[in-house]
Design a protein around this motif. Structure first.
Motif, PDB file in Angstrom:
ATOM      1  N   ASN A 113       0.820  -1.221   0.000  1.00  0.00           N
ATOM      2  CA  ASN A 113       0.000   0.000   0.000  1.00  0.00           C
ATOM      3  C   ASN A 113       0.849   1.264   0.000  1.00  0.00           C
TER       4      ASN A 113
ATOM      5  N   SER B 134     -16.886   2.918  -1.011  1.00  0.00           N
ATOM      6  CA  SER B 134     -17.024   2.283   0.290  1.00  0.00           C
ATOM      7  C   SER B 134     -15.965   2.822   1.256  1.00  0.00           C
ATOM      8  N   GLY B 286      -7.749   5.138   5.579  1.00  0.00           N
ATOM      9  CA  GLY B 286      -7.943   3.799   5.037  1.00  0.00           C
ATOM     10  C   GLY B 286      -8.108   2.731   6.112  1.00  0.00           C
ATOM     11  N   ASN B 289     -11.735  -0.378   6.310  1.00  0.00           N
ATOM     12  CA  ASN B 289     -11.949  -1.127   5.075  1.00  0.00           C
ATOM     13  C   ASN B 289     -13.031  -2.193   5.161  1.00  0.00           C
ATOM     14  N   ASP B 290     -13.341  -2.636   6.377  1.00  0.00           N
ATOM     15  CA  ASP B 290     -14.332  -3.708   6.484  1.00  0.00           C
ATOM     16  C   ASP B 290     -15.735  -3.176   6.775  1.00  0.00           C
ATOM     17  N   GLU B 292     -19.066  -1.004   5.314  1.00  0.00           N
ATOM     18  CA  GLU B 292     -19.660  -0.577   4.038  1.00  0.00           C
ATOM     19  C   GLU B 292     -20.593   0.614   4.152  1.00  0.00           C
TER      20      GLU B 292
END
Lengths: 144, 443
Positions: A113, B134, B286, B289-290, B292
């Protein structure tokens, strides 16, 4: 003109503090008027770097230099060093302990990343001595 | 930018004591104390109403309309926010409350919860389309949307581009009123009964619709007493059947209601503006991420915790859930032909910039850091800026000076005093050894 420089200490003992430094840099870049897309790249890449320093290397220092067309972040730790950089660059590869994985880290996406979100990434590492990762972001190139 | 910033939140100068309560609580650092009075920086204020809540002198107010506004229209419809039903301890009968509201002088009432049900339906459609970034962020709270517009430009694309339930309900309310009354649309007054200041602002200067469908706003707090009295006087047989909304829409007024109705499994419901800011920072980095779907509400307790509500938010939340228990999830929504999406994009307003020119901004930032280094870092607010860092920022912007800091002023004064003591000291014996003696003497 002179570049704006910032120096931060990353505390290796408290992973909840990881992200503190990228958050401060994000704030400064916003105040300086950098475009949001660039700020996002810097924030994500630096955050990944900070997490790496905490979970693998017991903390270290970050020096950021900001110029109108270029942002450079040098992440410097005295951790174990990276034995195989190519392997470390593979998505999903991680040497993180189970304990760290239980916390939701160690997915093997850190370095990939950092590379993905920076324009240039340079790693210099020595086993037993530590690692220096230099991330460079060009503001003109990254406008998208 | 030619846009003018109309704000609902205003200051009652006479009541303001110039204390630091609002200064310290403002999530966008939009308040300064100047000449012992608070000053709201218009371009930064998001009308979240935190200052209304914390001001011990009630000097912060939300501008809403007065009841007289009803005279401007031939036919008035009260648009009741779902939080409205949770305000009264005497009854949990929605129809009784809506009847009482109507009796205050309206021709009809319309539940915003029906608009919320429509918004939930549209959310589910958009979420399954796969076209959204998302995590997707809810657009329901106008203070949160404004926060994103000034502080989180990278998240603008994550907001679900849906009109707020209030707007959706207003469109249908006007249509139905035209049918019922035979009047033209502009003779109808759509009057929103609001739990917060941010919605008032959203009606006067909308951030994502060209024109609001709502004509005027009454504060829930302002009509509370009148309503409580009216409720007592209504006989059983007078109660009209005015409630048509289901559980799903009504529960938008409390944390989690909207998120659950999205039917997204990986959802979070965040309430309280400081919590929202923290979560947005995490999304930017970031870290989320899990997840929505993110429901984000500026007020702790969601809309029932709004600064213009009358009831304790925890009690209101519990009551609302009880009221909803016997209801079906979905009841009457809105017509299918109502356009639910925004008709104007949300624009980033880079108000935190030190300067338009990045080179000058860098110079200012270097100066800012130098000044900040010299400040005591106590963030006491006595200078009139919320933190030492924001004072440094105000200094480089030219709005403040270093001696606004009382510690800096004290340093300055004590060095003056020292100098004066020096002046008063008897001259040294040997004149010739001190070449500055003439200067000293003339001071």
């Amino acid at each position: 003109m002179a570049a704006l420089t910032m120096h931060y200490t990353v505390d290796g003992n408290d992973f909840t503090l990881a992200g503190d430094c990228s958050s401060k840099v994000k704030k400064s870049l916003t105040q300086l008027g950098f475009d949001p897309a660039t700020i996002r790249k810097v924030a994500i890449a630096m955050y990944e770097g900070e997490i790496n320093m905490v979970i693998h290397a017991n903390g270290g220092f970050i020096d950021v230099s900001i110029e109108p067309d270029k942002i450079v972040a040098v992440l410097n730790d005295h951790g174990p060093g990276i034995a195989d950089i190519n392997k470390a660059m593979q998505e999903g590869f991680s040497t993180a302990s189970n304990k760290v994985r239980e916390l939701g880290f160690g997915a093997g996406m850190g370095l990939p990343n950092m590379k993905k979100y920076s324009d240039e990434m340079n790693i210099s590492t020595k086993i037993g001595e530590g690692t220096i990762v230099t991330l460079t972001f060009y503001t003109n190139k990254t406008n998208n | 930018m030619a846009e003018t910033y109309w704000h609902s939140v205003t200051l009652d100068k006479d009541a303001c004591k110039g204390c630091t309560n609002c200064l310290k609580h403002c999530p966008t650092q939009a308040i300064r104390i100047q000449n012992r009075k608070a000053k709201i920086l218009k371009e930064r204020c998001i009308d979240c109403g935190e200052c209304i809540r914390v001001c011990p002198y009630h000097a912060k107010k939300a501008v809403t309309d007065s009841f007289d506004i009803l005279k401007n229209y031939k036919y008035n419809v009260a648009l009741a926010a779902p939080a409205f039903c949770a305000q009264f301890s005497k009854t949990e009968n929605i129809n009784l409350m809506l009847t009482a509201l109507k009796k205050l002088g309206f021709d009809d009432v319309f539940e915003v919860a029906r608009g919320a049900q429509k918004a939930s339906e549209e959310t589910r459609k958009l979420m399954s389309s796969g076209e959204l970034l998302s995590p997707t962020i809810s657009s329901a709270c106008p203070a949160v949307v404004r926060l994103i517009a000034i502080r989180f430009p990278n998240l603008i694309g994550n907001i679900i581009p849906l009109r707020a339930p209030m707007e959706l309900a207003a469109i249908q309310a006007r249509k139905e009123a035209v049918e019922k009354s035979g009047l033209s649309p502009d003779e109808i007054g759509i009057i929103f009964i609001s739990p917060c200041a941010a919605k008032v602002t959203e009606i006067r200067s909308p951030s994502n619709v060209k024109n609001s469908e709502v004509d005027a706003v009454l504060s829930m707090k302002d009509i509370y007493l009148k309503l409580a009295q009216t409720i007592n006087k209504i006989d059983e047989n007078e109660i009209e059947n005015l409630s048509f909304s289901g559980k799903e829409g009504i529960l938008w007024a409390v944390p989690g209601g909207e998120a659950v109705a999205s039917h997204v499994e990986r959802q979070i419901a965040v309430d309280g503006i400081q919590n929202v800011i923290q979560v947005f920072e995490d999304i930017e980095d970031g870290k989320l991420n899990d997840i929505e779907y993110v429901e984000a509400l500026a007020c702790i307790g969601g809309c029932v915790g709004g600064p213009l509500t009358a009831e304790n938010s925890f009690v209101a939340c519990s009551r609302l859930k009880r009221i909803c228990k016997p209801l079906a999830d979905e009841k009457l929504g809105l017509n299918d032909d109502i356009v639910a999406q925004w008709d104007k994009p949300l624009i980033y307003r880079p108000i935190m910039n030190l300067d338009k020119d990045i080179n000058i901004a860098m110079e200012k930032m270097i100066k800012l850091e130098e000044i900040y280094d010299r400040l005591p870092k106590l963030d006491c607010g006595s200078c009139g800026s919320p933190t030492c860092r924001s004072l440094a920022e105000d200094i480089v912007r030219g709005y403040a000076k270093e001696t606004d800091c009382i510690f800096k002023l004290r340093e300055r004064l004590s060095s003056f005093v020292n100098e004066m003591v020096q002046i008063d000291k008897p001259k040294t014996e040997d004149y010739s050894s001190d070449k500055n003696n003439n200067d000293n003497g003339s001071k």
